[in-house]
Design a protein around this motif. Sequence first.
Motif, PDB file in Angstrom:
ATOM      1  N   ASN A  56       0.823  -1.209   0.000  1.00 20.72           N
ATOM      2  CA  ASN A  56       0.000   0.000   0.000  1.00 20.72           C
ATOM      3  C   ASN A  56       0.860   1.264   0.000  1.00 20.72           C
ATOM      4  N   LYS A  59       2.042   1.788  -3.465  1.00 22.64           N
ATOM      5  CA  LYS A  59       0.963   2.300  -4.304  1.00 22.64           C
ATOM      6  C   LYS A  59       0.748   3.795  -4.092  1.00 22.64           C
ATOM      7  N   HIS A 117       2.216  -2.946 -11.007  1.00 27.49           N
ATOM      8  CA  HIS A 117       1.384  -2.185 -10.074  1.00 27.49           C
ATOM      9  C   HIS A 117       0.660  -1.028 -10.733  1.00 27.49           C
TER      10      HIS A 117
END
Lengths: 209, 209
Positions: A56, A59, A117
Amino acid sequence: MSKRQNHREEVFVKILDAAEVEFGLKGYNGASLQHIAERAGLPKPNIIYYFQSKANLYKQVLDQTLMGWNDLFDKATLEDDPAVVLDSFIRVKLKQSFEKGGASRLFAMEVISGALHIGDYLKEELRPWFSSRVELLQAWMDAGKMRQCDPASVIYMIWATTQHYADFEAQVLALSGIESLGDEDLQRIGDTVSSIILAGCGLTLPAKD
Amino acid sequence: MSKRQNHREEVFVKILDAAEVEFGLKGYNGASLQHIAERAGLPKPNIIYYFQSKANLYKQVLDQTLMGWNDLFDKATLEDDPAVVLDSFIRVKLKQSFEKGGASRLFAMEVISGALHIGDYLKEELRPWFSSRVELLQAWMDAGKMRQCDPASVIYMIWATTQHYADFEAQVLALSGIESLGDEDLQRIGDTVSSIILAGCGLTLPAKD
DNA sequence: GTCTATAAGCTGATAGAC
DNA sequence: GTCTATCAGCTTATAGAC
């Protein structure tokens, strides 16, 4: 806006900045929460507390990096002068490469590793932008405003050349034997790249007053 | 040359090939001996038996990758036609990018990460080559054979543009919406890149008979 | 020369004291 | 909210049977 929230915000930014550098240097797998925490000056579990997981955090760093990259070439239309638009596009991208080297390297690492990603970003955001810009270049060519050639290759050429100074900074510095690139270098490189691509596309900048 | 030695050689090559792919996909830290062993179809400790350590295997893969990269532009002199030399240089580099994408990505990863393992190569091998080629371009410019511009930027531009199709393959494929680049693409891209850089440098290819 | 078993250490993530 | 202590899993590398 309480003091508490300000502090939270500060820690968030501190972690994101540290993560951008580490991910940019070593890629997703190579970067460790340990080193990110040390660079941010925080204990390791705080990273997890603020960002839940390494994936996370990565990201979020990517999202921050991808915002507002192509905000100039964006607005151009058939009526604009391709020489002015492309010259400006080249110089802005080059300046970003010099100033936000970490973000550029992070993105490069992600793409080289297969863009796992950011597949959605590429297909849903960048691809429509890219298609519309290819069409604009083609329209300029059809209107006789620039030489006929493969429009996609022109965009790739500008991207590749301008990003090169950030992504391959270590090689550029080793080959030139200097320790960092300065404003004079930015100017000289911008002049050369812009003049080659513009002349290569059969374009000439309007004379300044 | 005994059968034993042939077998040793085969295993060596098999491991090096597998390592090139893995390192090229995931970088030094991301690639594991486990996955390299699986890709090579061998048990994990054999990798260490043949290459002593992960770092040494990486170094050997890099050495193999760096050999014979610039074997064409190399021999050019002041007497040669810069248009012919640069056109050939661009097309050879582009072809290598298409054919040896893994090696190109591996090298890119290494440089983005700071070029820590190839500092000696950059300073002692690539830099002298680069300097001599910059001087050659400058000599061509001074002789009026091509337009005056920053010679180093010209070389970086050719490197960056040709490598882009290997290093950023994932992005190129996502933006064009196809699954792989073919010979027609190689031809079209080569024509475009060569024509832009040559025209941009004030060069024209001699007419073919 | 080749492989199984395993050592020693670092990884992301969690539990729980403060 | 913050940090210490620790988990389970994967990493590189080694020891030793065959």
